[in-house]
Design a protein around this motif. Structure first.
Motif, short mmCIF file in Angstrom:
data_model
loop_
_atom_site.label_atom_id
_atom_site.label_comp_id
_atom_site.label_asym_id
_atom_site.label_seq_id
_atom_site.Cartn_x
_atom_site.Cartn_y
_atom_site.Cartn_z
N VAL A 27 1.40 -1.13 0.38
CA VAL A 27 -0.17 -0.21 -0.25
C VAL A 27 1.20 1.41 -0.56
O VAL A 27 1.63 1.48 0.93
CB VAL A 27 -0.85 -0.09 1.15
CG1 VAL A 27 -1.73 1.44 1.03
CG2 VAL A 27 -1.62 -0.97 1.03
N GLY A 28 0.35 2.17 -0.69
CA GLY A 28 1.20 3.11 -1.09
C GLY A 28 1.90 3.40 -2.52
O GLY A 28 1.93 2.92 -3.30
N SER A 29 2.38 5.54 -2.79
CA SER A 29 2.83 5.33 -4.31
C SER A 29 4.09 6.46 -4.26
O SER A 29 3.99 6.97 -5.09
CB SER A 29 1.80 6.09 -4.48
OG SER A 29 1.06 7.40 -3.96
N GLY A 30 4.77 5.96 -3.08
CA GLY A 30 5.87 6.87 -2.76
C GLY A 30 7.73 6.38 -3.16
O GLY A 30 7.06 4.88 -3.42
N GLY A 31 8.37 6.61 -3.37
CA GLY A 31 9.78 6.83 -2.94
C GLY A 31 10.23 5.29 -1.79
O GLY A 31 10.74 3.88 -2.32
N ARG A 32 9.09 5.42 -1.31
CA ARG A 32 9.47 4.40 0.07
C ARG A 32 9.27 3.06 -0.58
O ARG A 32 9.61 1.86 -0.48
CB ARG A 32 8.97 4.78 1.63
CG ARG A 32 8.78 3.90 2.29
CD ARG A 32 7.45 4.56 3.40
NE ARG A 32 7.11 4.97 3.40
CZ ARG A 32 6.47 6.37 4.21
NH1 ARG A 32 6.61 6.42 4.80
NH2 ARG A 32 5.74 6.93 3.60
N GLU A 33 7.59 3.36 -0.91
CA GLU A 33 6.81 1.85 -1.46
C GLU A 33 7.84 1.96 -2.34
O GLU A 33 8.10 0.34 -2.57
CB GLU A 33 5.53 2.47 -1.84
CG GLU A 33 4.30 2.45 -0.24
CD GLU A 33 4.65 3.80 -0.13
OE1 GLU A 33 5.25 4.88 -0.47
OE2 GLU A 33 4.94 4.03 1.70
N HIS A 34 7.92 2.20 -3.29
CA HIS A 34 8.86 1.94 -4.45
C HIS A 34 10.16 0.99 -4.83
O HIS A 34 9.94 -0.55 -4.39
CB HIS A 34 9.70 2.69 -5.36
CG HIS A 34 9.64 2.52 -6.85
ND1 HIS A 34 10.55 3.15 -7.62
CD2 HIS A 34 10.37 0.90 -7.40
CE1 HIS A 34 11.08 2.82 -9.02
NE2 HIS A 34 10.83 1.48 -8.72
N ALA A 35 11.36 1.67 -2.80
CA ALA A 35 11.99 0.50 -3.63
C ALA A 35 11.62 -0.18 -2.03
O ALA A 35 11.91 -1.59 -2.26
CB ALA A 35 12.45 1.80 -1.53
N LEU A 36 10.51 -0.27 -1.21
CA LEU A 36 9.78 -1.71 -0.50
C LEU A 36 9.56 -2.78 -1.78
O LEU A 36 9.80 -3.79 -1.82
CB LEU A 36 8.38 -1.24 -0.30
CG LEU A 36 9.65 -0.95 1.90
CD1 LEU A 36 8.10 -0.27 1.88
CD2 LEU A 36 9.83 -1.26 2.71
N ALA A 37 8.56 -2.13 -3.23
CA ALA A 37 8.07 -3.00 -3.95
C ALA A 37 9.81 -3.57 -4.74
O ALA A 37 9.88 -5.40 -4.43
CB ALA A 37 7.64 -2.70 -5.18
N TRP A 38 10.75 -2.65 -4.55
CA TRP A 38 12.26 -3.50 -5.41
C TRP A 38 12.72 -4.43 -4.88
O TRP A 38 13.37 -5.63 -5.30
CB TRP A 38 13.03 -2.59 -5.15
CG TRP A 38 13.96 -2.13 -5.51
CD1 TRP A 38 14.99 -2.22 -7.43
CD2 TRP A 38 15.74 -2.21 -4.85
NE1 TRP A 38 16.35 -2.24 -6.82
CE2 TRP A 38 16.52 -2.83 -5.91
CE3 TRP A 38 15.97 -2.61 -3.70
CZ2 TRP A 38 18.08 -2.87 -4.88
CZ3 TRP A 38 17.20 -2.29 -3.41
CH2 TRP A 38 18.32 -3.27 -4.71
N LYS A 39 12.23 -4.54 -3.04
CA LYS A 39 13.65 -5.39 -2.30
C LYS A 39 12.06 -6.74 -2.39
O LYS A 39 13.01 -7.77 -2.36
CB LYS A 39 13.15 -4.46 -0.99
CG LYS A 39 14.11 -5.82 0.36
CD LYS A 39 15.88 -6.31 -0.22
CE LYS A 39 16.25 -7.51 0.70
NZ LYS A 39 17.48 -7.52 0.15
N ILE A 40 11.14 -6.31 -2.52
CA ILE A 40 10.54 -7.65 -2.01
C ILE A 40 10.09 -8.35 -3.54
O ILE A 40 10.50 -9.22 -3.36
CB ILE A 40 8.82 -6.95 -1.64
CG1 ILE A 40 8.84 -6.89 -0.16
CG2 ILE A 40 7.49 -8.08 -2.01
CD1 ILE A 40 7.56 -5.84 -0.11
N ALA A 41 10.34 -7.44 -4.24
CA ALA A 41 10.26 -8.69 -6.43
C ALA A 41 11.83 -9.43 -5.91
O ALA A 41 12.00 -10.32 -6.38
CB ALA A 41 10.55 -7.72 -7.06
#
Ligand code: AMP
Ligand code: GLY
Length: 447
Positions: free
Chosen positions: A31-45
């Protein structure tokens, strides 16, 4: 903290058992749309435990690594429905706005694990009056303070302090509700302004604090309701312009590790701030699950003192932590959400430094200008450099535009902080974003 240094942390009653070997693949709603969430998505991926990831609402950068759905972070009904529809094994919440409206509470009702605290537990961030009273109840080191609804009572308390004065709106005000007043006249004006409605309901009560001198550090811990484990630290530059001048922002750049925040200070902050918070919240019937972000003031004479807690990862602190985290993040997020952190070993951090430069839209933080075209942000900058998108929008033809205050987070890792900084600024120079600006001195305190 590197993996090696981490071993010096006293893990208390944690049992460093190995990771469960066969956790089944997971569906993740982020949940979210910022740089923090992009970084989390990058790591989770990067996790071998990931089956499917959906980001809501996500951003154009995240759309490159997972599915995105146009459901807002505060649309609790929409998010609960989406989590059910995709058979989410875990919902990972980025921003505090989703926590404040009770997303974790609603997910608990339907039995979906959530990385992020309930609305009542998130008051550690969302209500400064609640958190300051909580610090006092549990003897945690922080500034002397008072909470006021009327200007005359505030004035009596101000009489007991010497300048500078710290005046805060009680509720969430997107990092703008804090005024450091150099004179008494400025302090009185700030109190009148807040109680007069400048921050709406967030300013119906004001918190007045003693000024704490020192350097700031952001310290993170994962919490599962009962236990906590340290989860990295960083330093942020909160002011908009070089030399730490200009207005306060959500953060213009970060780096990790933060040399001033030694292992000894981390240990002390873990014992005096993090553990009492987790135990105190549990004892008061509001067990805290998710990441607890302690904003600390490092006073050379008094040790670390709490400026505030946040109920989420820092932004852009999260970005540098994700670059440095060697361990798979998913077992940690799931364990925090399900009360099983004590089964995991301490996370392993790379022995490298990471640094993040925020590129913001002109006019940020007061009135950022949206719409400027960005070119070159999606180029391949090599293995050590990643550009996370924070406030962007994509035209139908793929043209990327600024659509927020903080627009891009240019991050790099390196053997030293200097190497990380040079790599990040080399990428900044390659990005064409004439409608934006960044600080040129990220990391200066440590370099
Ligand atoms: P907050 O929103 O509470 O994090 O405050 C924003 C910023 O104001 C912090 O990051 C500090 O730089 C500064 N600040 C807040 N409270 C204090 C304090 N009591 N003493 C000194 N600086 C403070
Ligand atoms: N970078 C500071 C924050 O996330 O609050």
């Amino acid at each position: 903290m590197s993996g090696r240094e981490d071993e010096r942390i006293d893990w208390g009653d944690l049992d460093p058992a190995p990771l469960p070997r066969k956790t089944r693949p997971m569906n993740i709603l982020l949940v979210g749309s910022g740089g923090r969430e992009h970084a989390l998505a990058w790591k989770i991926a990067r996790s071998p435990l990931l089956r499917r990831m959906v980001a809501a609402p996500g951003n154009p950068g995240m759309a490159g690594i997972c599915e995105t759905r146009p459901v807002k972070a505060t649309d609790v009904d929409g998010l609960v429905a989406l989590a059910g529809e995709m058979a989410a094994d875990l919902v990972v919440v980025g921003p505090e706005s989703a926590l404040e409206v009770g997303l974790a509470d609603r997910l608990a009702e339907v039995g979906i694990p959530c990385f992020g605290p309930t609305a009542a537990a998130a008051r550690l961030e969302t209500s400064k009056a609640f958190s300051k009273d909580f610090f006092a109840r549990h003897g945690m080191p922080t500034a002397a303070y008072g909470v006021f609804e009327a200007a005359d009572a505030a004035a009596v308390f101000l009489d007991t302090l010497s300048p500078p004065f710290v005046i805060k709106a009680d509720g969430l005000a997107a990092g703008k509700g804090v005024i450091i007043a150099q004179t008494r006249a400025e302090a009185d004006a700030a109190v009148a302004d807040m109680l007069g409605g400048r921050f709406g309901a967030a300013g119906a009560r004001v918190v007045i604090e003693e000024f704490m001198p020192g350097e700031e550090a952001s310290f993170f811990a994962l919490c599962d309701g009962e236990t906590a484990i340290p989860f990295g630290a960083a330093q942020d530059h909160k002011r908009a312009y070089d030399g730490d001048l200009g207005p306060n922002t959500g953060g213009m750049g970060t780096y990790s590790p933060a040399p001033v925040f030694t292992d000894a200070l981390a240990q002390q902050a873990f014992e005096t701030c993090i553990l009492p918070a987790v135990r105190g919240m549990a004892a008061e019937g509001n067990p805290y699950r998710g990441v607890l972000y302690a904003g600390l003031m490092l006073d050379p004479e008094r040790g670390p003192r709490l400026v505030e807690f946040n109920a989420r990862f820092g932004d852009p602190e999260c970005q540098v932590l994700m670059l440095r985290l060697e361990s798979d993040i998913l077992p940690y997020l799931l364990a925090a959400a399900t009360g099983t952190l004590s089964r995991l070993p301490p996370p392993v951090w790379r022995d490298e430094a990471a640094l993040c430069v925020v590129m913001a839209a002109d006019g940020y933080p007061e009135s950022p200008v949206s719409g400027a075209i960005i070119r070159g942000a999606q180029a391949d900058f090599g293995d050590a450099t990643v550009v996370f998108q924070a406030g962007t929008a994509s035209d139908p033809d793929g043209t990327l535009r600024a659509a927020g205050g903080r627009v891009l987070n240019v991050c790099a890792s390196g053997e030293t902080l200097g190497a990380a900084r040079d790599a990040a600024y080399a990428a900044v120079a390659d990005i064409d974003f004439p409608g934006g600006f960044c600080r040129s001195d990220i990391g200066w305190r440590a370099l």
